[in-house]
Design a protein around this motif. Structure first.
Motif, PDB file in Angstrom:
ATOM      1  N   HIS A   7       0.837  -1.196   0.000  1.00 48.69           N
ATOM      2  CA  HIS A   7       0.000   0.000   0.000  1.00 48.69           C
ATOM      3  C   HIS A   7       0.878   1.255   0.000  1.00 48.69           C
ATOM      4  CE1 HIS A   7       0.785  -0.899   4.266  1.00 48.69           C
ATOM      5  NE2 HIS A   7       0.782   0.408   4.428  1.00 48.69           N
ATOM      6  N   TRP A  23      -4.775  -0.160   3.039  1.00 44.57           N
ATOM      7  CA  TRP A  23      -4.659   0.234   1.642  1.00 44.57           C
ATOM      8  C   TRP A  23      -3.899   1.552   1.478  1.00 44.57           C
ATOM      9  CZ3 TRP A  23      -7.196   4.780   0.492  1.00 44.57           C
ATOM     10  CH2 TRP A  23      -8.300   5.128   1.271  1.00 44.57           C
ATOM     11  N   ALA A  52      -5.623   3.309  -5.178  1.00 44.62           N
ATOM     12  CA  ALA A  52      -5.367   2.664  -3.882  1.00 44.62           C
ATOM     13  C   ALA A  52      -6.657   2.445  -3.108  1.00 44.62           C
ATOM     14  CB  ALA A  52      -4.403   3.509  -3.050  1.00 44.62           C
TER      15      ALA A  52
END
Length: 181
Positions: A5, A107, A154
């Motif tokens: 991430h 994330w 993302a």
């Protein structure tokens, strides 16, 4: 945490007199750019820099608690440095034979590295000017990341739009590499 991430790092050198105000504004600005529910906006004026924020009691309390934890942590630390980590996660079904339920998968993470200094009265004007410049650059970083292809991709699929954040948010405070409550 894995490196799958994005991690966005913001480095701040703060005056003790403005530490709480700056950290409060920074956290609100990050949350403003990453909360996807319906929010009421507000602004923070820090050293003539206008920063966006979220006008929500739960968010205000969360930010206050973390800023206070940071302040108490660095007050007892000799080098006056710490981090505030804001992690956004999504809930996914746990992929395990023995464990049933959900797990939180990060994330995106924002890392605010903060160092507190005590400038002399002679240094204060330049110090404040440098901090204002850093805050402006930090806002540009937030905007650039949130609107970039990488920043948009993302974000996982939003499946729950009932609250101010469809994703779990964790804000951790670390001083000397140790998480403080």
């Amino acid at each position: 945490m894995n490196a799958a991430h994005p991690t966005i790092t913001i480095d701040l050198v703060l005056d003790r007199l403005q530490t709480k105000e700056v950290l409060r504004a920074m956290l609100h600005a990050i949350l403003f750019h990453r909360l996807f529910g319906t929010i009421r906006s507000r602004t923070f004026e820090v050293l003539d820099v206008t920063m966006p924020g979220v006008d929500d009691e739960e968010i205000k309390q969360l930010v206050e608690d973390k800023v206070d934890a940071f302040w108490k942590g660095v007050e007892g630390d000799a080098n006056k440095r710490g981090q505030i980590l804001v992690t956004f996660s999504e809930k996914r079904p746990r992929k395990s034979w023995f464990l049933i339920g959900e797990e939180e998968i990060p994330w995106e993470q924002w890392v605010i590295n903060a160092e507190i200094r005590q400038p002399s009265e002679r240094e204060r004007q330049k110090f404040n000017s440098d901090l204002a410049s850093t805050l402006t650059k930090s806002l540009q970083t937030m905007l650039t990341h949130a609107s970039s292809e990488g920043g948009r991709s993302a974000v996982p699929l939003i499946t729950n739009a009932q609250s101010i954040s469809p994703f779990p948010i964790k804000i951790a405070v670390k001083v000397g590499g140790v998480e403080v409550a």
